[in-house]
Design a protein around this motif. Structure first.
Motif, PDB file in Angstrom:
ATOM      1  N   LEU A 237     -12.727  -1.969   9.569  1.00 50.24           N
ATOM      2  CA  LEU A 237     -11.554  -2.606  10.169  1.00 50.24           C
ATOM      3  C   LEU A 237     -11.959  -3.841  10.955  1.00 50.24           C
ATOM      4  O   LEU A 237     -11.192  -4.778  11.107  1.00 50.24           O
TER       5      LEU A 237
ATOM      6  N   GLU B  79      -4.816  -3.079   8.335  1.00 48.90           N
ATOM      7  CA  GLU B  79      -5.524  -1.856   7.954  1.00 48.90           C
ATOM      8  C   GLU B  79      -5.498  -0.842   9.093  1.00 48.90           C
ATOM      9  O   GLU B  79      -5.343   0.360   8.860  1.00 48.90           O
TER      10      GLU B  79
ATOM     11  N   SER C 253       0.828  -1.211   0.000  1.00 53.18           N
ATOM     12  CA  SER C 253       0.000   0.000   0.000  1.00 53.18           C
ATOM     13  C   SER C 253       0.860   1.256   0.000  1.00 53.18           C
ATOM     14  O   SER C 253       0.377   2.342   0.289  1.00 53.18           O
TER      15      SER C 253
ATOM     16  N   ASP D  97      -8.970  -6.280  11.255  1.00 55.64           N
ATOM     17  CA  ASP D  97      -7.940  -6.181  10.213  1.00 55.64           C
ATOM     18  C   ASP D  97      -6.805  -5.328  10.780  1.00 55.64           C
ATOM     19  O   ASP D  97      -6.806  -4.105  10.681  1.00 55.64           O
TER      20      ASP D  97
ATOM     21  N   ARG E 202      -2.075   0.600   9.034  1.00 58.66           N
ATOM     22  CA  ARG E 202      -1.910   1.435   7.852  1.00 58.66           C
ATOM     23  C   ARG E 202      -2.589   2.801   8.050  1.00 58.66           C
ATOM     24  O   ARG E 202      -1.989   3.843   7.815  1.00 58.66           O
ATOM     25  N   GLN E 203      -3.843   2.783   8.499  1.00 57.44           N
ATOM     26  CA  GLN E 203      -4.575   4.041   8.680  1.00 57.44           C
ATOM     27  C   GLN E 203      -3.896   4.932   9.706  1.00 57.44           C
ATOM     28  O   GLN E 203      -3.786   6.141   9.515  1.00 57.44           O
TER      29      GLN E 203
END
Ligand SMILES: [Zn+2]
Ligand SMILES: [Zn+2]
Length: 190
Positions: free
Chosen positions: A114, A124, A30, A121, A127-128
């Protein structure tokens, strides 16, 4: 990386601490370049209606300096606080089983993807949170000298040999006009 939280999701009042140590290749895909594992600690607790996630994360990511364009490691350390609806299907109707209206904060729309039916997740979530904390215009150092506008050499690695451009020595448009007039005067007398 998916985290199975179904046990805590079914036990009101339960707490569970997860020690994060992820080498996540999904993050790399990502666009986030990790220098080493993401570490941290997340505590999950079940309040009956919400699953709370609180803790911290630490990751060393590789960023590109906006001035000199070199890639450099940057340590990101931040607190994490997320909440997920344990029973979104009950909340979706806007009314509780016993007719009571439930307050659903707007920011819960995002995090819901999520967490779904006991599965978080974690990739995720990491990542966020990383994206929010990574600077928009990263600098390898506050006093980065950047690239030479003439030859493109990275000035942090030493002088490039291009002549120094000193704005004070350049003539302003008015100065240029005055020097032209002076030349004309000189010509007239000569
Ligand atoms: Zn730089
Ligand atoms: Zn140069």
């Amino acid at each position: 990386m998916k985290l199975d939280l179904s046990e805590i999701a079914h036990s009101i009042g339960m707490h569970y601490t997860y020690e994060v140590d992820e080498d996540d290749s999904e993050l790399e895909s990502s666009g986030i370049s990790l220098q080493e594992h993401v570490r941290g600690s997340l505590e999950f607790s079940n309040t009956g209606q919400l699953l709370l996630a609180r803790g911290w994360l630490r990751a060393t990511v590789r960023l590109e300096c906006v001035r000199c364009l070199t890639s450099f490691p940057s340590l990101q350390e931040f607190a994490v606080e997320e909440q997920f609806a344990l029973h979104p299907e009950r909340m979706a109707g806007g009314a509780h089983e016993d007719g009571e209206d439930l307050f659903l904060p707007d920011d819960m729309e995002g995090p819901e993807c999520l967490y779904q039916e006991g599965i978080l997740d974690l990739t995720e979530l990491i990542r966020q949170n990383l994206l929010v904390n990574i600077p928009i215009a990263p600098l390898c150092s506050e006093d980065c000298l950047g690239l030479c506008p003439r030859c493109g050499k990275n000035r942090n690695e030493g002088p490039c040999g291009c002549p120094e451009e000193e704005p004070g020595q350049r003539l302003s448009p008015l100065g240029e006009l005055l020097s032209l007039l002076e030349d004309e005067d000189a010509d007239g007398r000569g």
